[in-house]
Design a protein around this motif. Structure first.
Motif, short mmCIF file in Angstrom:
data_model
loop_
_atom_site.label_atom_id
_atom_site.label_comp_id
_atom_site.label_asym_id
_atom_site.label_seq_id
_atom_site.Cartn_x
_atom_site.Cartn_y
_atom_site.Cartn_z
N LEU A 39 8.68 20.06 2.84
CA LEU A 39 7.56 20.20 1.89
C LEU A 39 6.91 18.82 1.42
O LEU A 39 5.78 18.94 1.21
CB LEU A 39 8.36 20.99 0.57
N PRO A 40 7.76 17.80 1.32
CA PRO A 40 6.99 16.73 0.92
C PRO A 40 5.85 16.19 1.86
O PRO A 40 4.89 15.65 1.62
CB PRO A 40 8.03 15.63 0.90
N LEU A 41 6.11 16.29 3.22
CA LEU A 41 5.15 16.02 4.43
C LEU A 41 3.76 16.96 4.01
O LEU A 41 2.82 16.58 4.05
CB LEU A 41 5.71 16.37 5.68
N GLU B 151 1.96 16.03 0.86
CA GLU B 151 1.35 14.49 0.94
C GLU B 151 -0.02 14.99 1.89
O GLU B 151 -0.92 14.38 1.61
CB GLU B 151 2.13 13.64 1.81
N TRP B 152 0.09 15.82 2.81
CA TRP B 152 -1.01 16.17 3.86
C TRP B 152 -2.16 16.94 2.85
O TRP B 152 -3.21 16.79 2.97
CB TRP B 152 -0.53 16.90 4.86
N LEU B 153 -1.59 17.83 2.11
CA LEU B 153 -2.47 18.56 1.17
C LEU B 153 -3.18 17.88 0.32
O LEU B 153 -4.49 17.98 -0.14
CB LEU B 153 -1.58 19.60 0.51
N LEU B 154 -2.57 16.72 -0.15
CA LEU B 154 -3.37 15.63 -1.46
C LEU B 154 -4.26 14.74 -0.76
O LEU B 154 -5.23 14.39 -1.36
CB LEU B 154 -2.18 15.27 -2.34
N THR B 155 -3.87 14.31 0.40
CA THR B 155 -4.50 13.01 1.00
C THR B 155 -5.20 13.48 2.54
O THR B 155 -5.80 12.54 2.81
CB THR B 155 -3.57 11.88 1.07
N HIS B 156 -4.96 14.71 2.92
CA HIS B 156 -5.26 15.05 4.28
C HIS B 156 -4.85 14.02 5.15
O HIS B 156 -5.30 13.96 6.41
CB HIS B 156 -6.88 15.11 4.26
N LYS B 157 -3.73 13.48 5.06
CA LYS B 157 -3.13 12.25 6.15
C LYS B 157 -1.67 12.54 5.86
O LYS B 157 -1.40 12.62 4.75
CB LYS B 157 -3.68 11.13 6.37
N ILE B 158 -0.74 11.98 6.66
CA ILE B 158 0.32 11.63 6.36
C ILE B 158 0.74 10.27 6.85
O ILE B 158 0.33 9.91 8.01
CB ILE B 158 1.54 12.57 7.08
N SER B 159 1.19 9.44 5.83
CA SER B 159 1.61 8.14 6.15
C SER B 159 2.75 7.87 7.52
O SER B 159 3.63 8.78 7.48
CB SER B 159 1.96 7.11 5.14
N ASN B 160 2.93 6.83 8.09
CA ASN B 160 3.79 6.71 9.01
C ASN B 160 5.25 6.50 8.34
O ASN B 160 6.04 7.20 8.77
CB ASN B 160 3.36 5.24 10.03
N SER B 161 4.93 5.79 7.18
CA SER B 161 6.79 5.72 6.54
C SER B 161 7.09 7.00 5.99
O SER B 161 8.14 7.46 6.03
CB SER B 161 6.33 4.73 5.37
N SER B 162 6.12 8.11 5.68
CA SER B 162 6.45 9.31 5.20
C SER B 162 7.10 10.14 6.37
O SER B 162 8.17 10.74 6.27
CB SER B 162 5.32 10.10 4.57
N TYR B 163 6.41 9.96 7.66
CA TYR B 163 6.83 10.79 8.67
C TYR B 163 8.21 10.26 9.18
O TYR B 163 9.17 11.02 9.28
CB TYR B 163 5.88 10.64 10.10
N THR B 164 8.43 8.91 9.39
CA THR B 164 9.65 8.35 9.62
C THR B 164 10.78 8.56 8.87
O THR B 164 12.15 8.93 9.29
CB THR B 164 9.45 7.08 9.95
N ILE B 165 10.62 8.54 7.40
CA ILE B 165 11.76 8.83 6.60
C ILE B 165 12.27 10.16 6.47
O ILE B 165 13.22 10.47 6.41
CB ILE B 165 11.52 8.07 5.19
N THR B 166 11.22 10.97 6.61
CA THR B 166 11.49 12.46 6.42
C THR B 166 12.06 12.91 7.78
O THR B 166 13.17 13.53 7.60
CB THR B 166 9.94 13.33 6.41
N ILE B 167 11.76 12.35 8.98
CA ILE B 167 12.51 12.98 9.99
C ILE B 167 13.83 12.39 10.21
O ILE B 167 14.77 12.84 10.75
CB ILE B 167 11.45 12.50 11.47
N ALA B 168 13.95 11.11 9.78
CA ALA B 168 15.41 10.55 9.76
C ALA B 168 16.24 11.15 9.02
O ALA B 168 17.39 11.53 9.34
CB ALA B 168 15.07 8.93 9.16
N ILE B 169 15.95 11.51 7.85
CA ILE B 169 16.81 12.09 7.02
C ILE B 169 17.10 13.61 7.54
O ILE B 169 18.01 14.23 7.35
CB ILE B 169 16.41 12.07 5.28
N TYR B 170 15.95 14.22 7.81
CA TYR B 170 15.91 15.59 8.43
C TYR B 170 17.04 15.92 9.46
O TYR B 170 17.70 16.75 9.69
CB TYR B 170 14.48 16.17 8.63
#
Length: 129
Positions: free
Chosen positions: A28-30, A33-52
Motif C-alpha cells: 500500500l505505501p508504494l 506514493e504513486w497516487l500522490l506523486t505519480h512516481k515511486i522513488s528508488n528508495s521506496s522501491y528498494t526498502i519496500t521490496i527488501a522488507i516484503y
C-alpha cells in the motif's frame, strides 16, 4: 420460491483474504506514493521490496521460496543503501523491483492457494482464534 445465493466457499474466502491482507496490503505505501506523486522513488522501491521479501520468505512453508525471498531481501537492502547514498543511480531499480516482486508474489500466491484451497487451512487475521 426464491433460492438462497450461495457465497464463496470458506477456503476460497481464506485464500482471497490471504492475497488481500498478507500479500497486497504491505504494498500500500508504494501505491499511495504513486497516487500522490505519480512516481515511486528508488528508495521506496528498494526498502519496500527488501522488507516484503523477508516477511514473505519468513511466512513461507516452502524452503526454496523462503531462501529466494531472503536472498532478494538482502540484495534489495544493499540497493536501498545505494539508492539513499546516490539518488542519481544509473540503474533501473524500477524494472528490477517489479521483477523481484513478481518473483516473490507468484510462487507465494500459488503456495497459498495450495494451503488455503487444497489443504483447507484457515487464514487468521487480527488475532482470530
Amino acid at each position: 420460491m426464491a433460492k438462497k445465493i450461495s457465497g464463496l466457499d470458506e477456503h476460497w474466502t481464506a485464500f482471497i483474504k490471504c492475497i488481500l491482507v498478507h500479500m497486497l496490503l504491505p504494498l500500500l505505501p508504494l501505491f499511495i506514493e504513486w497516487l500522490l506523486t505519480h512516481k515511486i522513488s528508488n528508495s521506496s522501491y528498494t526498502i519496500t521490496i527488501a522488507i516484503y521479501a523477508m516477511t514473505i520468505g519468513a511466512s513461507s512453508t516452502n524452503s526454496i521460496i523462503a531462501i529466494i525471498c531472503i536472498f532478494i531481501g538482502i540484495i534489495f537492502s544493499v540497493l536501498y543503501g545505494a539508492a539513499v547514498s546516490n539518488p542519481k543511480l544509473i540503474f533501473d531499480i524500477q524494472l528490477w523491483s517489479i521483477m523481484a516482486l513478481l518473483t516473490i508474489f507468484v510462487p507465494h500466491a500459488l503456495e497459498r492457494y495450495n494451503r488455503h484451497v487444497y489443504e483447507k487451512q484457515e487464514f487468521k487475521i487480527f488475532g482470530q482464534k
